[in-house]
Design a protein around this motif. Structure first.
Motif, PDB file in Angstrom:
ATOM      1  N   TYR A  10       0.835  -1.203   0.000  1.00 17.56           N
ATOM      2  CA  TYR A  10       0.000   0.000   0.000  1.00 17.56           C
ATOM      3  C   TYR A  10       0.871   1.255   0.000  1.00 17.56           C
ATOM      4  O   TYR A  10       0.594   2.219  -0.731  1.00 17.56           O
ATOM      5  CB  TYR A  10      -0.925  -0.008   1.209  1.00 17.56           C
ATOM      6  CG  TYR A  10      -1.822   1.205   1.289  1.00 17.56           C
ATOM      7  CD1 TYR A  10      -2.917   1.336   0.442  1.00 17.56           C
ATOM      8  CD2 TYR A  10      -1.554   2.239   2.176  1.00 17.56           C
ATOM      9  CE1 TYR A  10      -3.727   2.454   0.472  1.00 17.56           C
ATOM     10  CE2 TYR A  10      -2.358   3.363   2.226  1.00 17.56           C
ATOM     11  CZ  TYR A  10      -3.451   3.468   1.371  1.00 17.56           C
ATOM     12  OH  TYR A  10      -4.244   4.587   1.414  1.00 17.56           O
ATOM     13  N   THR A  11       1.927   1.232   0.802  1.00 14.37           N
ATOM     14  CA  THR A  11       2.831   2.391   0.862  1.00 14.37           C
ATOM     15  C   THR A  11       3.487   2.629  -0.490  1.00 14.37           C
ATOM     16  O   THR A  11       3.558   3.767  -0.983  1.00 14.37           O
ATOM     17  CB  THR A  11       3.902   2.163   1.939  1.00 14.37           C
ATOM     18  OG1 THR A  11       3.266   1.967   3.209  1.00 14.37           O
ATOM     19  CG2 THR A  11       4.839   3.361   2.030  1.00 14.37           C
ATOM     20  N   THR A  14       0.732   3.900  -3.084  1.00  9.19           N
ATOM     21  CA  THR A  14       0.267   5.273  -2.863  1.00  9.19           C
ATOM     22  C   THR A  14       1.344   6.284  -3.231  1.00  9.19           C
ATOM     23  O   THR A  14       1.037   7.373  -3.734  1.00  9.19           O
ATOM     24  CB  THR A  14      -0.174   5.474  -1.404  1.00  9.19           C
ATOM     25  OG1 THR A  14       0.854   5.039  -0.515  1.00  9.19           O
ATOM     26  CG2 THR A  14      -1.448   4.706  -1.105  1.00  9.19           C
ATOM     27  N   PRO A  31      -9.959  15.472   4.770  1.00 11.72           N
ATOM     28  CA  PRO A  31      -8.912  14.459   4.623  1.00 11.72           C
ATOM     29  C   PRO A  31      -8.945  13.401   5.724  1.00 11.72           C
ATOM     30  O   PRO A  31      -8.671  12.230   5.472  1.00 11.72           O
ATOM     31  CB  PRO A  31      -7.619  15.284   4.687  1.00 11.72           C
ATOM     32  CG  PRO A  31      -8.020  16.652   4.248  1.00 11.72           C
ATOM     33  CD  PRO A  31      -9.410  16.847   4.751  1.00 11.72           C
ATOM     34  N   GLY A  32      -9.278  13.795   6.938  1.00  9.59           N
ATOM     35  CA  GLY A  32      -9.336  12.830   8.030  1.00  9.59           C
ATOM     36  C   GLY A  32     -10.380  11.759   7.798  1.00  9.59           C
ATOM     37  O   GLY A  32     -10.173  10.587   8.138  1.00  9.59           O
ATOM     38  N   GLN A  35      -8.994   9.197   5.327  1.00  8.43           N
ATOM     39  CA  GLN A  35      -8.065   8.282   5.991  1.00  8.43           C
ATOM     40  C   GLN A  35      -8.810   7.233   6.799  1.00  8.43           C
ATOM     41  O   GLN A  35      -8.434   6.051   6.817  1.00  8.43           O
ATOM     42  CB  GLN A  35      -7.106   9.072   6.877  1.00  8.43           C
ATOM     43  CG  GLN A  35      -6.179  10.006   6.108  1.00  8.43           C
ATOM     44  CD  GLN A  35      -5.405  10.955   7.017  1.00  8.43           C
ATOM     45  OE1 GLN A  35      -5.458  10.839   8.247  1.00  8.43           O
ATOM     46  NE2 GLN A  35      -4.696  11.897   6.419  1.00  8.43           N
ATOM     47  N   ASP A  36      -9.879   7.645   7.466  1.00 12.33           N
ATOM     48  CA  ASP A  36     -10.666   6.702   8.262  1.00 12.33           C
ATOM     49  C   ASP A  36     -11.335   5.665   7.368  1.00 12.33           C
ATOM     50  O   ASP A  36     -11.316   4.455   7.661  1.00 12.33           O
ATOM     51  CB  ASP A  36     -11.718   7.461   9.067  1.00 12.33           C
ATOM     52  CG  ASP A  36     -12.577   6.528   9.909  1.00 12.33           C
ATOM     53  OD1 ASP A  36     -12.036   5.889  10.829  1.00 12.33           O
ATOM     54  OD2 ASP A  36     -13.791   6.433   9.625  1.00 12.33           O
ATOM     55  N   VAL A  38     -10.444   4.724   4.312  1.00 17.01           N
ATOM     56  CA  VAL A  38      -9.415   3.871   3.713  1.00 17.01           C
ATOM     57  C   VAL A  38      -8.916   2.843   4.723  1.00 17.01           C
ATOM     58  O   VAL A  38      -8.701   1.668   4.387  1.00 17.01           O
ATOM     59  CB  VAL A  38      -8.257   4.731   3.169  1.00 17.01           C
ATOM     60  CG1 VAL A  38      -7.041   3.867   2.852  1.00 17.01           C
ATOM     61  CG2 VAL A  38      -8.702   5.499   1.931  1.00 17.01           C
ATOM     62  N   ALA A  39      -8.746   3.271   5.980  1.00 16.79           N
ATOM     63  CA  ALA A  39      -8.301   2.332   7.014  1.00 16.79           C
ATOM     64  C   ALA A  39      -9.317   1.206   7.200  1.00 16.79           C
ATOM     65  O   ALA A  39      -8.937   0.036   7.382  1.00 16.79           O
ATOM     66  CB  ALA A  39      -8.076   3.077   8.324  1.00 16.79           C
ATOM     67  N   ARG A  42      -9.001  -1.157   4.181  1.00 13.94           N
ATOM     68  CA  ARG A  42      -7.778  -1.954   4.196  1.00 13.94           C
ATOM     69  C   ARG A  42      -7.873  -3.117   5.175  1.00 13.94           C
ATOM     70  O   ARG A  42      -7.143  -4.105   5.052  1.00 13.94           O
ATOM     71  CB  ARG A  42      -6.576  -1.072   4.516  1.00 13.94           C
ATOM     72  CG  ARG A  42      -6.265  -0.052   3.414  1.00 13.94           C
ATOM     73  CD  ARG A  42      -4.954   0.685   3.641  1.00 13.94           C
ATOM     74  NE  ARG A  42      -3.867  -0.268   3.760  1.00 13.94           N
ATOM     75  CZ  ARG A  42      -3.021  -0.300   4.781  1.00 13.94           C
ATOM     76  NH1 ARG A  42      -3.145   0.551   5.788  1.00 13.94           N
ATOM     77  NH2 ARG A  42      -2.053  -1.200   4.819  1.00 13.94           N
ATOM     78  N   ASP A 245      -8.662   5.905  -4.427  1.00  9.02           N
ATOM     79  CA  ASP A 245      -8.621   5.659  -2.981  1.00  9.02           C
ATOM     80  C   ASP A 245      -9.210   4.282  -2.668  1.00  9.02           C
ATOM     81  O   ASP A 245      -8.679   3.548  -1.816  1.00  9.02           O
ATOM     82  CB  ASP A 245      -9.407   6.737  -2.226  1.00  9.02           C
ATOM     83  CG  ASP A 245      -8.686   8.074  -2.205  1.00  9.02           C
ATOM     84  OD1 ASP A 245      -7.457   8.076  -2.061  1.00  9.02           O
ATOM     85  OD2 ASP A 245      -9.360   9.115  -2.328  1.00  9.02           O
ATOM     86  N   ALA A 249      -6.884   0.797  -1.647  1.00 12.38           N
ATOM     87  CA  ALA A 249      -7.151   0.205  -0.342  1.00 12.38           C
ATOM     88  C   ALA A 249      -7.468  -1.276  -0.436  1.00 12.38           C
ATOM     89  O   ALA A 249      -7.291  -2.020   0.535  1.00 12.38           O
ATOM     90  CB  ALA A 249      -8.300   0.942   0.340  1.00 12.38           C
TER      91      ALA A 249
END
Length: 453
Positions: A10-11, A14, A31-32, A35-36, A38-39, A42, A245, A249
């Motif tokens: 993933y790193t 991206t 943006p937060g 991220q939530d 996508v987490a 994943r 995105d 993920a």
């Protein structure tokens, strides 16, 4: 949680994909929240498995050799509200009926791929939409925002990606249950035709074919021939890999091979609007092991085609790459030959399938976006004519369709007029063939296949 290998992948993805321009992406307001979402994605299990993708690649390799034919179809844009047993069953009916017509009438193996369980994101020609002097963000599919034309509904919401995952999971579960639970048994050919389709010209023609198939099955039983292949089908899921995105993920390392797969679907394609050679979408597709499709339109040059192949399939692996032509009925006979000739001269092993929908859209006087069935048919005919003249294999069709009795495309054997579009116009994006139109198209394609074999 993801394995260390998945985290490293993933790193890497991206960083590589994020460094390149990416068209058709929503402007997420928080943006937060992205991220939530996508987490959460994943941490989810795969929707499909790498081994299934490998089997599909083998099937598509047969297509590239001229030994099989692809039937790919489903909604233009899936909706969360459309995830129901009835809707999934009706789409499956359509694909099964079309596949029976193609297989039995043309005596060719059919690779069945649904535009389902992931087709929730849509590219748009404009980022905004204006109605009655009010301007709002464009609808980009249920995975991004809501179709309702209100300020709140049109705000991109990244948590809709999680809803899309669960909707895809439910659709796949329903599909697998129908396919594995007897619904796809060839002995059910009459049951697939027991509604509004039966009384249409195409439905009556299908009934005649089904009776012949019954006779063949009775003969097989009489000589004690029975096979599991009569009772189930292979059906694969596909969608446009548009929302990066979401796709990033759901890209994972296969424990068998150590290779990366996008486990959001068996087969993904890159659209005409996002296939830039220096763009993020092509970079992403080049790094996964799924079978890949790429849309090519009438402005595609032979050199661009080879550059796409070099990026996506540098090892010339059979079954890896499919070119999906979307030229328009008036352009395909002029635009397609040069591409096929260049590909043949270069030794490409790609499959060629025809999308006769996207190049034939127009606005009816009523304001409805529609397509003429005759234009769809003419583009398919042109696709076959070009391949026949060049001695190459017309590998399949890619069609936007529904299992419902909608009025979105004009014409067909049970004709829909322009002034009748409003009676059951239900799509949230592009117009689809209804089931009788889809079945009529299948008979046409079967006849064309017979003439090329």
């Amino acid at each position: 949680m993801n394995s260390p290998e998945d985290l490293a992948l993933y790193t890497e993805l991206t960083e590589a994909v994020g460094a390149l321009p990416a068209g058709q992406q929503p402007e997420w307001p928080e943006p937060g929240a992205v991220q939530d979402a996508v987490a959460q994605l994943r941490a989810m299990p795969p929707l499909v498995f790498a081994g299934e993708c490998d089997v599909l690649r083998e099937r598509l390799a047969a297509v590239s050799r001229g030994e099989a034919f692809v039937l790919q179809g489903g909604d233009c844009a899936e909706t969360f509200a459309g995830v129901s047993a009835d809707n999934v069953r009706n789409k499956l009916k359509t694909l099964l009926q079309m596949a029976v017509v193609l297989t039995y009438a043309a005596s060719v193996p059919v690779v069945k791929i649904g535009r389902l369980a992931g087709q929730y994101a849509k590219p748009r020609s404009k980022s905004i939409e204006t109605r009655d002097g009010v301007t709002l963000p464009a609808f980009r599919g249920d995975i991004v925002n809501d179709f309702e034309f209100t300020p709140d509904a049109r705000v991109p919401d990244p948590h809709r990606m999680v809803r899309a995952y669960h909707a895809s999971s439910a659709t796949l579960n329903l599909t697998r249950a129908f396919v594995g639970g007897g619904f796809a048994d060839l002995h059910q050919v009459h049951a697939w035709n027991n509604d509004f389709v039966r009384t249409s010209p195409a439905g009556q023609r299908y009934e005649r074919l089904a009776r012949r198939l019954d006779q063949a099955l009775s003969f097989m039983r009489a000589i004690d021939v029975d096979t599991e292949q009569l009772r189930t089908v292979e059906l694969y899921s596909s969608h446009e890999a548009l929302l990066l995105d979401y796709e990033l993920a759901l890209t994972r390392i296969d424990s068998r091979t150590g290779a990366p797969y996008d486990v959001s679907g068996h087969y993904v394609w890159i659209g005409e609007r996002t296939r830039q050679l220096d763009g993020a979408h092509l970079e992403f597709a080049s790094r996964i092991r799924n079978p890949i499709g790429v849309k090519v339109g009438p402005t595609t040059t032979p050199d661009e085609l080879l550059a796409l192949a070099e990026k996506l399939d540098p090892n010339r692996e059979p079954g890896r790459l499919t070119f999906v032509t979307r030229m328009g009925a008036g352009k395909i006979r002029d635009a397609l030959p040069a591409l096929i000739q260049k590909a043949t001269a270069d030794g490409l092993v790609a499959s060629w399938i025809c999308d006769p929908m996207h190049g034939n859209t127009y606005e009816a006087p009523s304001g409805h976006k529609t397509r003429r069935f005759d234009d769809v048919v003419d583009e398919v005919r042109g696709f076959f004519e070009v391949h026949r003249s060049l001695g190459t294999h017309p590998g399949g069709i890619h069609v936007e369709l529904t299992g419902d009795d909608v009025t979105e495309c004009v014409g067909g054997g049970d004709p829909i007029a322009e002034d009748g579009l409003g009676s059951r116009y239900e799509t949230v994006c592009d117009p689809r063939l209804n089931r009788t139109q889809s079945l009529e198209l299948a008979f046409l394609v079967a006849e064309l296949l017979e003439s090329t074999t």
